[in-house]
Scaffold this motif. Structure first.
Motif, PDB file in Angstrom:
ATOM      1  N   LEU A  26      38.107  83.525  82.790  1.00 49.23           N
ATOM      2  CA  LEU A  26      38.565  84.615  81.922  1.00 49.23           C
ATOM      3  C   LEU A  26      38.610  85.959  82.645  1.00 49.23           C
ATOM      4  O   LEU A  26      39.571  86.717  82.491  1.00 49.23           O
ATOM      5  CB  LEU A  26      37.676  84.707  80.687  1.00 49.23           C
ATOM      6  CG  LEU A  26      37.870  83.606  79.654  1.00 49.23           C
ATOM      7  CD1 LEU A  26      36.910  83.780  78.492  1.00 49.23           C
ATOM      8  CD2 LEU A  26      39.305  83.587  79.152  1.00 49.23           C
ATOM      9  N   VAL A  27      37.591  86.248  83.427  1.00 47.25           N
ATOM     10  CA  VAL A  27      37.578  87.525  84.140  1.00 47.25           C
ATOM     11  C   VAL A  27      38.701  87.555  85.176  1.00 47.25           C
ATOM     12  O   VAL A  27      39.423  88.558  85.302  1.00 47.25           O
ATOM     13  CB  VAL A  27      36.198  87.779  84.785  1.00 47.25           C
ATOM     14  CG1 VAL A  27      36.246  88.967  85.729  1.00 47.25           C
ATOM     15  CG2 VAL A  27      35.151  88.007  83.702  1.00 47.25           C
ATOM     16  N   PHE A  28      38.875  86.468  85.924  1.00 46.66           N
ATOM     17  CA  PHE A  28      39.938  86.411  86.928  1.00 46.66           C
ATOM     18  C   PHE A  28      41.316  86.535  86.268  1.00 46.66           C
ATOM     19  O   PHE A  28      42.175  87.290  86.732  1.00 46.66           O
ATOM     20  CB  PHE A  28      39.846  85.108  87.724  1.00 46.66           C
ATOM     21  CG  PHE A  28      40.868  84.985  88.801  1.00 46.66           C
ATOM     22  CD1 PHE A  28      40.790  85.765  89.940  1.00 46.66           C
ATOM     23  CD2 PHE A  28      41.936  84.105  88.662  1.00 46.66           C
ATOM     24  CE1 PHE A  28      41.740  85.662  90.948  1.00 46.66           C
ATOM     25  CE2 PHE A  28      42.892  83.992  89.659  1.00 46.66           C
ATOM     26  CZ  PHE A  28      42.793  84.773  90.798  1.00 46.66           C
ATOM     27  N   ALA A  29      41.534  85.794  85.184  1.00 44.85           N
ATOM     28  CA  ALA A  29      42.821  85.855  84.484  1.00 44.85           C
ATOM     29  C   ALA A  29      43.087  87.258  83.951  1.00 44.85           C
ATOM     30  O   ALA A  29      44.213  87.762  84.033  1.00 44.85           O
ATOM     31  CB  ALA A  29      42.855  84.841  83.351  1.00 44.85           C
ATOM     32  N   ARG A  34      46.039  92.297  84.099  1.00 44.65           N
ATOM     33  CA  ARG A  34      46.047  93.764  84.056  1.00 44.65           C
ATOM     34  C   ARG A  34      46.762  94.375  85.251  1.00 44.65           C
ATOM     35  O   ARG A  34      47.467  95.359  85.117  1.00 44.65           O
ATOM     36  CB  ARG A  34      44.619  94.286  83.954  1.00 44.65           C
ATOM     37  CG  ARG A  34      44.055  94.064  82.581  1.00 44.65           C
ATOM     38  CD  ARG A  34      42.695  94.634  82.429  1.00 44.65           C
ATOM     39  NE  ARG A  34      42.148  94.159  81.156  1.00 44.65           N
ATOM     40  CZ  ARG A  34      41.145  94.718  80.554  1.00 44.65           C
ATOM     41  NH1 ARG A  34      40.545  95.746  81.081  1.00 44.65           N
ATOM     42  NH2 ARG A  34      40.719  94.225  79.412  1.00 44.65           N
ATOM     43  N   PHE A  35      46.562  93.809  86.422  1.00 41.76           N
ATOM     44  CA  PHE A  35      47.181  94.391  87.613  1.00 41.76           C
ATOM     45  C   PHE A  35      48.655  94.046  87.736  1.00 41.76           C
ATOM     46  O   PHE A  35      49.450  94.870  88.175  1.00 41.76           O
ATOM     47  CB  PHE A  35      46.429  93.955  88.880  1.00 41.76           C
ATOM     48  CG  PHE A  35      45.211  94.775  89.151  1.00 41.76           C
ATOM     49  CD1 PHE A  35      45.319  96.100  89.554  1.00 41.76           C
ATOM     50  CD2 PHE A  35      43.953  94.227  88.993  1.00 41.76           C
ATOM     51  CE1 PHE A  35      44.199  96.868  89.797  1.00 41.76           C
ATOM     52  CE2 PHE A  35      42.825  94.991  89.233  1.00 41.76           C
ATOM     53  CZ  PHE A  35      42.941  96.313  89.634  1.00 41.76           C
ATOM     54  N   ILE A  36      49.030  92.840  87.360  1.00 43.66           N
ATOM     55  CA  ILE A  36      50.421  92.417  87.547  1.00 43.66           C
ATOM     56  C   ILE A  36      51.275  92.709  86.320  1.00 43.66           C
ATOM     57  O   ILE A  36      52.385  93.229  86.429  1.00 43.66           O
ATOM     58  CB  ILE A  36      50.481  90.925  87.921  1.00 43.66           C
ATOM     59  CG1 ILE A  36      49.800  90.713  89.274  1.00 43.66           C
ATOM     60  CG2 ILE A  36      51.915  90.423  87.957  1.00 43.66           C
ATOM     61  CD1 ILE A  36      49.686  89.274  89.699  1.00 43.66           C
ATOM     62  N   PHE A  37      50.754  92.396  85.146  1.00 45.06           N
ATOM     63  CA  PHE A  37      51.573  92.499  83.931  1.00 45.06           C
ATOM     64  C   PHE A  37      51.208  93.679  83.036  1.00 45.06           C
ATOM     65  O   PHE A  37      51.777  93.853  81.967  1.00 45.06           O
ATOM     66  CB  PHE A  37      51.476  91.202  83.122  1.00 45.06           C
ATOM     67  CG  PHE A  37      51.960  90.003  83.886  1.00 45.06           C
ATOM     68  CD1 PHE A  37      53.309  89.833  84.170  1.00 45.06           C
ATOM     69  CD2 PHE A  37      51.067  89.048  84.334  1.00 45.06           C
ATOM     70  CE1 PHE A  37      53.755  88.740  84.868  1.00 45.06           C
ATOM     71  CE2 PHE A  37      51.501  87.940  85.037  1.00 45.06           C
ATOM     72  CZ  PHE A  37      52.851  87.781  85.314  1.00 45.06           C
ATOM     73  N   GLY A  40      46.419  92.269  78.997  1.00 41.79           N
ATOM     74  CA  GLY A  40      45.226  91.432  79.149  1.00 41.79           C
ATOM     75  C   GLY A  40      44.816  90.848  77.818  1.00 41.79           C
ATOM     76  O   GLY A  40      45.383  91.174  76.768  1.00 41.79           O
ATOM     77  N   PHE A  41      43.850  89.961  77.870  1.00 38.53           N
ATOM     78  CA  PHE A  41      43.311  89.377  76.640  1.00 38.53           C
ATOM     79  C   PHE A  41      42.177  90.271  76.154  1.00 38.53           C
ATOM     80  O   PHE A  41      41.179  90.440  76.855  1.00 38.53           O
ATOM     81  CB  PHE A  41      42.754  87.974  76.895  1.00 38.53           C
ATOM     82  CG  PHE A  41      43.746  87.004  77.458  1.00 38.53           C
ATOM     83  CD1 PHE A  41      44.946  86.750  76.819  1.00 38.53           C
ATOM     84  CD2 PHE A  41      43.475  86.335  78.632  1.00 38.53           C
ATOM     85  CE1 PHE A  41      45.847  85.848  77.342  1.00 38.53           C
ATOM     86  CE2 PHE A  41      44.369  85.419  79.157  1.00 38.53           C
ATOM     87  CZ  PHE A  41      45.568  85.181  78.510  1.00 38.53           C
ATOM     88  N   ALA A  42      42.315  90.800  74.959  1.00 34.74           N
ATOM     89  CA  ALA A  42      41.266  91.671  74.419  1.00 34.74           C
ATOM     90  C   ALA A  42      39.980  90.887  74.168  1.00 34.74           C
ATOM     91  O   ALA A  42      38.880  91.399  74.350  1.00 34.74           O
ATOM     92  CB  ALA A  42      41.752  92.324  73.131  1.00 34.74           C
ATOM     93  N   TRP A  43      40.121  89.646  73.797  1.00 34.28           N
ATOM     94  CA  TRP A  43      38.965  88.827  73.432  1.00 34.28           C
ATOM     95  C   TRP A  43      38.222  88.269  74.647  1.00 34.28           C
ATOM     96  O   TRP A  43      37.085  87.814  74.538  1.00 34.28           O
ATOM     97  CB  TRP A  43      39.400  87.674  72.535  1.00 34.28           C
ATOM     98  CG  TRP A  43      40.542  86.885  73.109  1.00 34.28           C
ATOM     99  CD1 TRP A  43      41.871  87.094  72.894  1.00 34.28           C
ATOM    100  CD2 TRP A  43      40.454  85.789  74.024  1.00 34.28           C
ATOM    101  NE1 TRP A  43      42.619  86.203  73.611  1.00 34.28           N
ATOM    102  CE2 TRP A  43      41.775  85.383  74.316  1.00 34.28           C
ATOM    103  CE3 TRP A  43      39.408  85.114  74.627  1.00 34.28           C
ATOM    104  CZ2 TRP A  43      42.059  84.333  75.182  1.00 34.28           C
ATOM    105  CZ3 TRP A  43      39.688  84.067  75.482  1.00 34.28           C
ATOM    106  CH2 TRP A  43      41.000  83.688  75.757  1.00 34.28           C
TER     107      TRP A  43
END
Length: 172
Positions: A26-29, A34-37, A40-43
Motif C-alpha cells: 500500500l505504501v509503495f503503490a 502520487r508521484f506519477i499520477f 492516491g488511495f485515501a484509505w
C-alpha cells in the motif's frame, strides 16, 4: 498441547507476514500513484497504519515467546541460583503487572471507541486497541508460563533466558 501452541504461533507469524506485505504494497503503490499520477488511495494510509500496529504488537508476542525481547542479563547470570530464580520471578511479575495495565487500558479504549469509525476506511477504531488487548493477554500467559517452567518444571534461568532459536541450534 504443544502442537496447538506451535500452530497458534505459526498463525501469528503468518499474520505478521500479511501485515508487513499489506503495509509495503500500500505504501509503495501510494508513492507511485502520487508521484506519477498525482493521486492516491485515501484509505491506504489508515490500512498501512493499522497493519503496522498489528505487526509491532504481534511481533512483540513472538519476541516474548522466543525470548528475543530486551533483557540485560549480565547481572542476572552472575547471581547464585536462588537469587537468579527470585529476580527472574520478579521480572516476570513486573511484566505481568505492566501487561495487565496495558490490557485493561486497551479494553477501556475499545469500549470508549466502540462506535467511532476511521475517516477514510470506515473501519471501527476499536480494532486498533484490540491489538493491545491481544498482546497484553498473550504476554501475561507467556510470562505466567515462564514462572511455571521455572518453579514447577524446574527449568534453569539460563534455559529460560536463552533465545529458543539458539538453544535449538546447539542441539543439532
Amino acid at each position: 498441547m504443544s502442537r496447538l501452541l506451535n500452530a497458534l504461533f505459526k498463525g501469528i507469524e503468518v499474520l505478521i507476514s500479511i501485515a508487513l506485505a499489506v503495509m509495503i504494497i500500500l505504501v509503495f503503490a501510494n508513492v507511485i500513484l502520487r508521484f506519477i499520477f498525482d493521486t492516491g488511495f485515501a484509505w491506504s494510509e489508515e490500512v498501512a497504519r493499522i497493519s503496522f500496529i498489528y505487526l509491532v504488537y504481534l511481533g512483540s508476542i513472538e519476541a516474548m515467546r522466543d525470548n528475543r525481547h530486551l533483557l540485560i542479563d549480565s547481572v542476572l547470570i552472575r547471581l547464585p541460583s536462588i537469587a537468579q530464580k527470585l529476580l527472574y520471578t520478579l521480572i516476570q511479575g513486573l511484566i505481568i503487572w505492566l501487561m495487565m495495565a496495558l490490557t485493561t487500558g486497551s479494553y477501556g479504549l475499545m469500549l470508549q471507541n466502540y462506535h467511532n469509525k476511521w475517516v477514510a476506511t470506515g473501519l471501527p477504531v476499536w480494532v486498533v486497541y484490540l491489538s493491545g488487548f491481544i498482546m497484553g493477554i498473550s504476554i501475561i500467559l507467556l510470562a505466567s508460563g515462564n514462572i511455571f517452567k521455572l518453579w514447577v518444571l524446574k527449568r534453569t534461568v539460563k534455559d529460560l533466558i536463552t533465545p529458543q532459536d539458539e538453544s535449538a541450534a546447539t542441539l543439532e
